[in-house]
Scaffold this motif. Structure first.
Motif, short mmCIF file in Angstrom:
data_model
loop_
_atom_site.label_atom_id
_atom_site.label_comp_id
_atom_site.label_asym_id
_atom_site.label_seq_id
_atom_site.Cartn_x
_atom_site.Cartn_y
_atom_site.Cartn_z
N ALA A 1 49.95 29.09 26.74
CA ALA A 1 50.21 30.27 27.62
C ALA A 1 50.52 31.71 27.97
N PHE A 2 49.41 31.91 27.03
CA PHE A 2 48.49 32.80 27.39
C PHE A 2 47.43 32.22 28.50
N LEU A 3 46.70 31.49 28.31
CA LEU A 3 45.61 31.39 29.00
C LEU A 3 46.04 31.04 30.66
N ASP A 4 47.36 30.08 30.65
CA ASP A 4 48.28 30.24 31.97
C ASP A 4 48.49 31.40 32.47
N VAL A 5 48.21 32.44 32.20
CA VAL A 5 48.80 33.51 32.80
C VAL A 5 47.12 34.56 32.64
N ASN A 6 46.66 34.57 31.99
CA ASN A 6 45.26 35.27 31.68
C ASN A 6 44.12 34.61 32.34
N CYS A 7 45.10 33.25 33.22
CA CYS A 7 43.61 32.37 33.34
C CYS A 7 42.29 33.13 34.85
N ARG A 8 42.76 33.87 35.21
CA ARG A 8 41.70 34.27 36.11
C ARG A 8 40.76 35.63 35.75
N LYS A 9 41.26 36.18 34.35
CA LYS A 9 40.82 37.23 33.73
C LYS A 9 39.55 36.44 33.31
N ILE A 10 40.67 35.31 31.83
CA ILE A 10 39.29 34.70 31.20
C ILE A 10 38.10 33.25 31.75
N PHE A 11 39.05 32.94 33.01
CA PHE A 11 38.06 32.09 33.78
C PHE A 11 37.92 32.06 35.62
N PRO A 12 37.05 33.47 35.74
CA PRO A 12 36.64 34.12 37.28
C PRO A 12 36.45 32.69 37.71
N GLU A 13 35.37 32.01 37.62
CA GLU A 13 34.82 31.10 38.59
C GLU A 13 35.50 30.23 38.74
N LEU A 14 36.59 30.37 38.35
CA LEU A 14 37.74 29.39 38.90
C LEU A 14 38.56 29.97 40.48
N PHE A 15 38.29 30.50 39.96
CA PHE A 15 38.85 31.66 41.76
C PHE A 15 37.93 33.02 42.37
N PRO A 16 37.96 31.93 43.49
CA PRO A 16 36.43 33.06 43.91
C PRO A 16 37.54 33.85 44.22
N LYS A 17 36.37 35.48 44.89
CA LYS A 17 37.71 36.37 45.61
C LYS A 17 37.85 36.11 46.83
N LYS A 18 37.68 35.06 47.27
CA LYS A 18 38.06 34.73 48.69
C LYS A 18 39.28 33.87 48.99
N ASN A 19 40.08 33.61 47.72
CA ASN A 19 40.76 32.05 47.40
C ASN A 19 41.86 33.53 46.86
N LYS A 20 42.90 32.53 47.75
CA LYS A 20 44.38 33.79 47.73
C LYS A 20 45.23 32.82 46.91
N ASN A 21 44.61 31.22 46.17
CA ASN A 21 45.42 30.94 45.31
C ASN A 21 45.94 31.49 44.08
N LYS A 22 46.94 32.00 43.92
CA LYS A 22 47.84 32.54 42.98
C LYS A 22 48.41 31.84 41.78
N LYS A 23 47.80 30.31 42.16
CA LYS A 23 48.05 29.50 41.19
C LYS A 23 48.04 29.72 39.91
N GLY A 24 48.60 30.02 38.34
CA GLY A 24 48.12 29.51 36.89
C GLY A 24 46.66 28.25 36.84
N LEU A 25 46.54 28.73 35.49
CA LEU A 25 45.14 27.22 35.50
C LEU A 25 45.94 26.02 35.08
N PHE A 26 47.51 25.88 34.76
CA PHE A 26 47.81 24.32 34.82
C PHE A 26 48.53 24.12 36.14
N GLY A 27 48.86 24.93 37.37
CA GLY A 27 49.26 24.51 38.74
C GLY A 27 47.83 24.53 39.44
N ARG A 28 46.72 25.01 39.29
CA ARG A 28 45.65 25.14 39.74
C ARG A 28 45.52 22.56 39.10
N LEU A 29 44.81 22.75 37.83
CA LEU A 29 44.78 21.09 37.89
C LEU A 29 45.76 20.39 37.88
N GLY A 30 47.39 20.91 38.05
CA GLY A 30 47.99 19.72 38.60
C GLY A 30 47.92 19.82 40.13
#
Length: 200
Positions: A116-145
């Motif tokens: 749960a912590f990873l899903d909520v804080n994935c942007r902070k922990i894995f910033p490379e998965l979220f380019p600045k221009k990407n407006k997709n706000k899904k959590g880590l597991f939502g993006r993987l799904g």
């Protein structure tokens, strides 16, 4: 030391850094001494759930005024990537075969909390998965799904609708090159069919 910290730091500017990195704080389980910068704040609920008892100061040092001093020395209030690895290692040890049911249940609960912590804080922990221009706000597991379970028909439809200059013209592209390379294969196949159909 903690009660005299303000005056000691005022007298020597390097004192805070030295004391913050020195291993002099007993841990909650009393098995080792650790530096304030290596321990976590026990008043942060999620950390108290995720981390082993040995990751916190001894209970005798958890009074509000003493915790204030430890925080000024670098007591950790959030999880870095290294802290996440430490937490995962602790969960793995707790879930090892042969442990009693209470420890196994605690490890499973901590595992759910970590996910749960990873899903909520994935942007902070894995910033490379979220380019600045990407407006997709899904959590880590939502993006993987979205990646793992993407509808191929929908993707194909989007590709067909794109059209434009990038669409290969008839007679060109990979398919055409494969057909050209195949060359005489259809003729050979047809001749073989005629031979098979001829009377013996």
């Amino acid at each position: 030391v903690l009660s005299e910290l303000p005056s000691l730091c005022a007298a020597d500017g390097t004192f805070r850094e030295y004391v913050g990195n020195a291993r002099w704080v007993p841990t909650a389980e009393g098995q080792k001494m650790a530096a304030p910068t290596d321990l976590f704040d026990p008043e942060v609920h999620q950390l108290a759930v995720l981390m082993d008892d040995d990751a916190f100061p001894d209970l005798a040092l958890c009074a509000p005024d003493l915790l204030l001093g430890l925080r000024s020395l670098g007591l950790r209030s959030d999880l870095t990537f290294d802290g996440i690895l430490e937490c995962a290692a602790g969960i793995e040890g707790g879930a090892a075969p042969g442990n009693d049911e209470e420890r196994l249940a605690a490890a499973h609960g901590r595992g759910r909390e970590l996910l749960a912590f990873l899903d909520v804080n994935c942007r902070k922990i894995f910033p490379e998965l979220f380019p600045k221009k990407n407006k997709n706000k899904k959590g880590l597991f939502g993006r993987l799904g979205a990646v793992l379970f993407e509808d191929p028909e929908k993707k194909k439809g989007e590709g067909d609708g794109a059209g434009g200059a990038d669409t290969p013209a008839p007679g060109h592209g990979v398919g055409a090159r494969v057909h050209a390379a195949a060359g005489p294969v259809p003729a050979v196949a047809g001749r073989a069919a005629e031979v098979r159909g001829a009377p013996a």
